[in-house]
Design a protein around this motif. Structure first.
Motif, PDB file in Angstrom:
ATOM      1  N   TYR A  98       1.077  -0.980  -0.458  1.00 16.24           N
ATOM      2  CA  TYR A  98       0.218  -0.126  -0.024  1.00 16.24           C
ATOM      3  C   TYR A  98       0.913   0.967   0.155  1.00 16.24           C
ATOM      4  O   TYR A  98       1.805   1.428   0.582  1.00 16.24           O
ATOM      5  CB  TYR A  98      -0.778  -0.397   1.151  1.00 16.24           C
ATOM      6  CG  TYR A  98      -2.195  -1.102   1.644  1.00 16.24           C
ATOM      7  CD1 TYR A  98      -3.085  -1.103   0.586  1.00 16.24           C
ATOM      8  CD2 TYR A  98      -1.678  -1.811   1.772  1.00 16.24           C
ATOM      9  CE1 TYR A  98      -4.091  -1.814   0.165  1.00 16.24           C
ATOM     10  CE2 TYR A  98      -3.066  -2.839   2.140  1.00 16.24           C
ATOM     11  CZ  TYR A  98      -3.872  -3.060   1.158  1.00 16.24           C
ATOM     12  OH  TYR A  98      -4.970  -3.657   1.279  1.00 16.24           O
ATOM     13  N   GLY A  99       0.509   2.289  -0.992  1.00 15.42           N
ATOM     14  CA  GLY A  99       1.045   3.456  -1.084  1.00 15.42           C
ATOM     15  C   GLY A  99       2.850   3.287  -1.519  1.00 15.42           C
ATOM     16  O   GLY A  99       3.534   4.525  -0.985  1.00 15.42           O
TER      17      GLY A  99
ATOM     18  N   PRO B 220       6.112   3.933  -3.924  1.00 13.67           N
ATOM     19  CA  PRO B 220       6.005   4.951  -4.304  1.00 13.67           C
ATOM     20  C   PRO B 220       6.214   4.654  -5.712  1.00 13.67           C
ATOM     21  O   PRO B 220       6.750   2.597  -5.692  1.00 13.67           O
ATOM     22  CB  PRO B 220       7.762   5.278  -4.165  1.00 13.67           C
ATOM     23  CG  PRO B 220       7.688   4.680  -3.256  1.00 13.67           C
ATOM     24  CD  PRO B 220       7.183   3.541  -2.629  1.00 13.67           C
TER      25      PRO B 220
ATOM     26  N   LEU C 254      11.110   1.580   8.813  1.00 13.67           N
ATOM     27  CA  LEU C 254       9.962   2.521   9.005  1.00 13.67           C
ATOM     28  C   LEU C 254       9.468   1.529   7.881  1.00 13.67           C
ATOM     29  O   LEU C 254       7.689   1.960   8.163  1.00 13.67           O
ATOM     30  CB  LEU C 254      10.393   4.085   8.879  1.00 13.67           C
ATOM     31  CG  LEU C 254      11.077   4.545   9.960  1.00 13.67           C
ATOM     32  CD1 LEU C 254      10.882   5.982   9.621  1.00 13.67           C
ATOM     33  CD2 LEU C 254      10.007   4.246  11.021  1.00 13.67           C
TER      34      LEU C 254
ATOM     35  N   LYS D 171       6.883  -1.577   7.599  1.00 12.14           N
ATOM     36  CA  LYS D 171       6.033  -2.502   9.135  1.00 12.14           C
ATOM     37  C   LYS D 171       5.265  -3.510   7.637  1.00 12.14           C
ATOM     38  O   LYS D 171       5.162  -3.277   6.799  1.00 12.14           O
ATOM     39  CB  LYS D 171       5.301  -1.906   9.332  1.00 12.14           C
ATOM     40  CG  LYS D 171       4.933  -0.950   8.799  1.00 12.14           C
ATOM     41  CD  LYS D 171       4.967   0.397   9.463  1.00 12.14           C
ATOM     42  CE  LYS D 171       3.717   1.214   8.801  1.00 12.14           C
ATOM     43  NZ  LYS D 171       3.846   2.473   9.684  1.00 12.14           N
TER      44      LYS D 171
ATOM     45  N   ASN E 218       1.542  -5.463   8.157  1.00  5.16           N
ATOM     46  CA  ASN E 218       0.276  -5.777   8.920  1.00  5.16           C
ATOM     47  C   ASN E 218       0.255  -6.922   8.746  1.00  5.16           C
ATOM     48  O   ASN E 218      -0.912  -7.409   7.721  1.00  5.16           O
ATOM     49  CB  ASN E 218      -0.234  -5.057   8.043  1.00  5.16           C
ATOM     50  CG  ASN E 218      -2.131  -5.438   9.620  1.00  5.16           C
ATOM     51  OD1 ASN E 218      -2.506  -5.815  10.823  1.00  5.16           O
ATOM     52  ND2 ASN E 218      -3.317  -3.500   8.675  1.00  5.16           N
TER      53      ASN E 218
ATOM     54  N   ASN F 117      -2.743  -9.124  10.157  1.00  7.28           N
ATOM     55  CA  ASN F 117      -4.817 -10.107  11.112  1.00  7.28           C
ATOM     56  C   ASN F 117      -4.191  -8.943  12.468  1.00  7.28           C
ATOM     57  O   ASN F 117      -4.485  -8.837  13.457  1.00  7.28           O
ATOM     58  CB  ASN F 117      -3.883 -11.107  11.866  1.00  7.28           C
ATOM     59  CG  ASN F 117      -3.664 -11.929  10.942  1.00  7.28           C
ATOM     60  OD1 ASN F 117      -4.271 -12.693   9.605  1.00  7.28           O
ATOM     61  ND2 ASN F 117      -3.578 -12.996  11.645  1.00  7.28           N
ATOM     62  N   GLY F 118      -3.566  -7.132  11.540  1.00  9.68           N
ATOM     63  CA  GLY F 118      -4.306  -6.482  12.553  1.00  9.68           C
ATOM     64  C   GLY F 118      -2.912  -5.863  13.617  1.00  9.68           C
ATOM     65  O   GLY F 118      -3.238  -4.289  13.933  1.00  9.68           O
TER      66      GLY F 118
ATOM     67  N   LEU G 245       1.198  -4.611  13.584  1.00  9.85           N
ATOM     68  CA  LEU G 245       2.031  -4.235  12.690  1.00  9.85           C
ATOM     69  C   LEU G 245       3.428  -4.750  13.285  1.00  9.85           C
ATOM     70  O   LEU G 245       3.639  -5.039  14.297  1.00  9.85           O
ATOM     71  CB  LEU G 245       2.670  -2.615  12.737  1.00  9.85           C
ATOM     72  CG  LEU G 245       0.846  -1.553  12.674  1.00  9.85           C
ATOM     73  CD1 LEU G 245       1.574  -0.755  12.304  1.00  9.85           C
ATOM     74  CD2 LEU G 245       0.888  -2.572  11.238  1.00  9.85           C
TER      75      LEU G 245
ATOM     76  N   PHE H  23       7.110  -4.560  12.592  1.00 12.22           N
ATOM     77  CA  PHE H  23       8.810  -3.811  12.202  1.00 12.22           C
ATOM     78  C   PHE H  23      10.072  -4.699  11.022  1.00 12.22           C
ATOM     79  O   PHE H  23       9.906  -6.063  12.312  1.00 12.22           O
ATOM     80  CB  PHE H  23       9.229  -2.508  12.924  1.00 12.22           C
ATOM     81  CG  PHE H  23       7.925  -1.451  12.514  1.00 12.22           C
ATOM     82  CD1 PHE H  23       7.850  -0.595  12.244  1.00 12.22           C
ATOM     83  CD2 PHE H  23       6.834  -1.955  13.915  1.00 12.22           C
ATOM     84  CE1 PHE H  23       7.655   0.033  11.681  1.00 12.22           C
ATOM     85  CE2 PHE H  23       5.672  -1.016  13.498  1.00 12.22           C
ATOM     86  CZ  PHE H  23       5.792   0.059  12.705  1.00 12.22           C
TER      87      PHE H  23
ATOM     88  N   ARG I 188      -3.807 -12.735   6.852  1.00 13.95           N
ATOM     89  CA  ARG I 188      -4.288 -11.304   5.792  1.00 13.95           C
ATOM     90  C   ARG I 188      -2.751 -10.889   6.290  1.00 13.95           C
ATOM     91  O   ARG I 188      -2.166 -10.447   7.732  1.00 13.95           O
ATOM     92  CB  ARG I 188      -5.190 -11.082   6.962  1.00 13.95           C
ATOM     93  CG  ARG I 188      -5.158  -8.580   5.924  1.00 13.95           C
ATOM     94  CD  ARG I 188      -6.488  -8.317   6.717  1.00 13.95           C
ATOM     95  NE  ARG I 188      -7.585  -8.980   6.151  1.00 13.95           N
ATOM     96  CZ  ARG I 188      -8.262  -8.402   5.398  1.00 13.95           C
ATOM     97  NH1 ARG I 188      -7.572  -7.752   4.118  1.00 13.95           N
ATOM     98  NH2 ARG I 188      -9.736  -8.712   5.724  1.00 13.95           N
TER      99      ARG I 188
ATOM    100  N   LEU J 213       3.491  -2.239   4.374  1.00 17.38           N
ATOM    101  CA  LEU J 213       2.963  -0.715   4.435  1.00 17.38           C
ATOM    102  C   LEU J 213       4.256   0.218   4.567  1.00 17.38           C
ATOM    103  O   LEU J 213       5.392   0.123   4.980  1.00 17.38           O
ATOM    104  CB  LEU J 213       2.458  -0.609   5.797  1.00 17.38           C
ATOM    105  CG  LEU J 213       1.044  -1.267   6.883  1.00 17.38           C
ATOM    106  CD1 LEU J 213       0.030  -0.649   7.632  1.00 17.38           C
ATOM    107  CD2 LEU J 213       0.572  -1.376   4.646  1.00 17.38           C
ATOM    108  N   MET J 214       4.018   0.867   3.798  1.00 16.30           N
ATOM    109  CA  MET J 214       4.924   2.053   3.929  1.00 16.30           C
ATOM    110  C   MET J 214       5.490   3.303   5.627  1.00 16.30           C
ATOM    111  O   MET J 214       4.589   3.267   5.884  1.00 16.30           O
ATOM    112  CB  MET J 214       5.390   3.737   2.679  1.00 16.30           C
ATOM    113  CG  MET J 214       4.387   2.831   2.001  1.00 16.30           C
ATOM    114  SD  MET J 214       5.822   1.471   0.991  1.00 16.30           S
ATOM    115  CE  MET J 214       5.377  -0.091   0.906  1.00 16.30           C
TER     116      MET J 214
ATOM    117  N   VAL K 138       5.003   6.698   6.982  1.00 17.45           N
ATOM    118  CA  VAL K 138       4.906   7.713   6.896  1.00 17.45           C
ATOM    119  C   VAL K 138       5.373   8.914   6.494  1.00 17.45           C
ATOM    120  O   VAL K 138       7.097   8.871   6.876  1.00 17.45           O
ATOM    121  CB  VAL K 138       3.674   8.602   8.479  1.00 17.45           C
ATOM    122  CG1 VAL K 138       3.276   9.226   9.119  1.00 17.45           C
ATOM    123  CG2 VAL K 138       2.620   7.027   9.057  1.00 17.45           C
ATOM    124  N   THR K 139       4.593  10.031   5.651  1.00 11.62           N
ATOM    125  CA  THR K 139       6.043  10.963   5.515  1.00 11.62           C
ATOM    126  C   THR K 139       5.038  12.242   6.581  1.00 11.62           C
ATOM    127  O   THR K 139       4.079  12.462   6.319  1.00 11.62           O
ATOM    128  CB  THR K 139       5.324  11.551   3.550  1.00 11.62           C
ATOM    129  OG1 THR K 139       5.268   9.915   3.313  1.00 11.62           O
ATOM    130  CG2 THR K 139       7.068  11.830   3.355  1.00 11.62           C
TER     131      THR K 139
END
Ligand code: SF4
Lengths: 93, 610
Positions: free
Chosen positions: A9-10, A12, A60, A62, A64, A66-67, A69, A71, A83, A87-88, A90-91
């Motif tokens: 997700y997200g 670049p 930074l 990470k 996800n 099953n809910g 996080l 790292f 699941r 994840l990226m 945060v900027t």
């Protein structure tokens, strides 16, 4: 063995224009196993997302699972039915 | 007097039109650094609890820091403080541009206003003198026009002002400068409007005293080298904070559809928010006073569907988030138009975009209809509706009047269960970072409890736990969080710069202690108002209650009680009342507050009860 689609997700577009990757994993796969499998499918993830030459997340980034996080430095055991998503960082702004 | 400071504060009573100059004791500067640190101490000392935020007794302060107007990179900021009409508690807001340095060149570290003027006025601070002047010709005018008019009347001056939103007491009104930089949070533009104070104009050629100019300049060069080498300068000059709106809409960072949506499903095509679209109409890059990054931009006139004027600022991330994915919108020109409306009427873009998202969700759920909204169809992603309603809100016209005081008040006015869509923390709309994407790395990053526990709830940029001491220090010094703190905070740089500029030879530990003192000062202001952050409202969506079913944040719920437990323990504040311990207050030298909060009858005693 089980197959799992991992959404990214997200991410670049400069890294890759793929938004998901299907990987085949053993029951109980660790974070390093997941990273190795993803890198085998999308080598461009090595460097910006996964540490060069290592099956580890860059700082930074990470997962996800099953809910929860996870790292770099943490670990999980992945089973079919879990699941998982990448994840990226945060900027700011 | 330590260097770095002008050594003088102005106090203006708008009711009597009396202006006084004070030279504070050096300890005020040493202990509270500047900005809202000094602001919190002064408001605590000179203002009673329980005053009406829009009444004469509320004190409004505008304060610089020791590095404002110094060679330190990003030393361009000033802060505004007052009791907030939006949250009913401590309010602060922060802005770059040029005004901060110019206030110091005019001879003052800060200016405080109380009372209410009979007629609209502005304060003209000119090289060591200050006078109130008639602002009848400016009242009703937008911020750009006000700045231009005063700029012609006072050559080589810099201006901060409110627009019609502040005059009409919108509780999300901002204080603007540089045609698009804003001290926007906490609704402090309404406090300025309530005082009939249209603008503050600063001009002068006084030099900011620097203790060791050679060392200071060397540190500036060192910082520039680092910025160049890392590629940061070039990257940030190119796009500023506007470079990641598309990615953030999908990563889980930007809230989507009023914090209830999922980016990849609700705004699947985010190409409209791509960084190159954000700079497509760029005319030139601009920046704050003497900043080599010049990370902002000025646009050419809008020639497409939205006809905004030339000079409209290039979008910043928060505005892209609030009027973009949070409203299900990916049309960048409409966001540019909404941003222009907010800047010229003087309204906070974070709050305004969040209010539109709230109204859209009410509309989609039938709580309001076209009959309520003056015929505007507030459906998700309807960018024409978004722009039209933003304009109504800025002018307080029709349904815009219902919305103009933030989502909490709007929900109360609308009724019919609208409060379930009013996403706020303690009355204020939240910054555009979903804390769930950060997870339990909450110490310094956006976390649900950070929004909840902040003395100005809803703010996203002041961190959490002891990490907040660093951000409070940065803000009090008058420096830019991005270019000074992100790129210079490593090692001893901050300490060396502060020593070189002020001549106070302090360790980093002592400076962080000042940051902690400021955290406590803001907090005790709220305690005296009867506010306990544990009783603040926070919308359950922010914490993932219920958790999202799919997308990047699937299954994530934040445990804000656990986060607050940690935060309160780390700060040595009581975990139920949130009162700082007596020892902590004494350790910080806040002995008078220790005495107030811990009178003998509250002290634990040995032996049987008496
Ligand atoms: S980095 Fe941008 S916001 Fe910060 S001081 Fe420079 S121009 Fe201003």
């Amino acid at each position: 063995m089980f197959k799992r689609i991992i959404h990214m997700y997200g991410l670049p577009y400069e890294i890759t224009d793929q938004r998901e990757v299907e990987v085949e994993l053993e029951e109980g796969a660790s974070m390093a196993d997941v990273i190795a499998a993803m890198k085998a499918k999308i080598p461009a993830l090595g460097g910006p997302v996964f540490r060069t030459g290592e099956d580890r997340l860059e700082e930074l980034y990470k997962f996800n699972v099953n809910g929860h996080l996870y790292f770099d430095g943490m670990d999980f055991q992945l089973h079919s039915g879990d699941r998982i998503a990448l994840l990226m960082p945060v900027t700011g702004g | 007097m330590a260097a770095g400071y002008m050594g003088k504060l102005l106090f203006v009573n708008l009711s009597t039109q009396e202006i006084k100059e004070e030279a504070p004791d050096e300890s005020l500067y040493r202990d509270f650094i500047g900005g809202y640190g000094i602001g919190a101490r002064i408001l605590y000392d000179r203002q009673k609890a329980g005053v009406d935020p829009l009444g004469p007794e509320n004190i409004l302060g505008m304060i610089t820091g020791p590095l404002t107007g110094s060679p330190a990179i990003g030393g361009a900021r000033y802060q505004v403080v007052a009791k907030s009409p939006l949250t009913g508690g401590w309010g602060d807001a922060n802005s770059g541009g040029h005004f901060g340095p110019y206030l110091k060149f005019a001879g003052y570290d800060g200016v405080f206003f109380n009372g209410i003027s009979e007629k609209p006025v502005y304060l003209f601070v000119d090289n060591g003198k200050a006078e109130l002047r008639d602002a009848a010709h400016l009242w009703g005018k937008g911020t750009y026009e006000t700045e231009d008019t005063l700029g012609v009347e006072h050559k080589r001056a810099r201006v901060i002002c409110i627009g019609p939103a502040g005059e009409k007491l919108s509780r999300v009104a901002s204080i603007n400068t540089h045609k698009g930089d804003a001290a926007a949070r906490s609704g402090l533009g309404a406090v300025m409007g309530s005082k009939k104070l249209k603008a503050v104009v600063a001009k002068g050629n006084k030099e900011v005293p620097i203790a060791d100019i050679e060392a200071t300049n060397k540190l500036r060069t060192e910082h520039i080298e680092d910025l160049k080498e890392s590629g940061f300068l070039e990257r940030f000059h190119q796009y500023g904070t506007g470079g990641h709106g598309d990615m953030s809409a999908h990563s889980g960072d930007t809230p989507v559809r009023n914090w209830g949506g999922i980016g990849v499903f609700d705004v699947p095509d985010v190409s409209g928010l791509n960084k190159d679209k954000v700079i497509a109409n760029l005319d030139k890059r601009i920046g704050c006073w003497r900043c080599p990054a010049a990370c902002k931009g000025s646009l050419k006139e809008g020639t497409g569907e939205y006809k905004y004027p030339a000079g409209n600022h290039r979008l910043e991330y928060e505005t892209i988030g609030a009027f973009g994915a949070n409203c299900g919108n990916t049309n960048v020109e409409s966001i540019e138009m909404a941003s222009h409306l907010c800047n010229s009427y003087g309204m906070d873009t974070i709050s305004a975009g969040s209010i539109i998202a709230f109204a859209m969700e009410c509309y989609e759920n039938g709580i309001i209809t076209k009959r309520d909204t003056d015929g505007i169809e507030l459906t998700w992603g309807n960018h024409q509706a978004l722009v039209a309603m933003t304009e109504k809100m800025a002018k307080r016209e029709g349904f815009g009047d219902i919305l103009a005081d933030g989502v909490k008040v709007a929900a109360e006015r609308i009724g019919k269960g609208a409060e379930k869509f009013a996403v706020h923390a303690g009355g204020q709309e939240l910054g555009m970072h979903d804390p769930k994407v950060v997870g339990h790395q909450f110490a310094g990053m956006p976390s649900a409890a950070m929004y909840w526990m902040n003395s100005t709830p809803g703010r996203h940029s002041q961190a959490f736990g002891p990490v907040s001491f660093v951000t409070h220090l940065n803000n009090a010094m008058g420096t830019c969080m991005i270019i000074f703190m992100w790129r210079a905070a490593r090692g001893s740089y901050v300490q060396r710069m502060m020593t070189a500029v002020t001549g106070f030879d302090r360790s980093m530990e002592e400076l962080l202690k000042a940051g902690e003192r400021i955290a406590n000062m803001r907090h005790v202001f709220n305690l005296r108002e009867g506010l306990n952050p544990l009783e603040h409202y926070i919308h359950p969506r922010v914490c993932g209650q219920p958790p999202q079913k799919d997308g990047p944040l699937a299954g994530i719920t934040m445990d804000i009680k656990e986060e607050a437990w940690w935060h309160l323990g780390a700060l040595d504040w009581d975990r139920r009342t949130t009162v700082p311990s007596r020892n902590k207050l004494l350790e910080l030298g806040l002995n008078d507050i220790a005495e107030e909060l811990w009178p003998p009858e509250k002290m634990p005693r040995m032996g049987p009860p008496v």
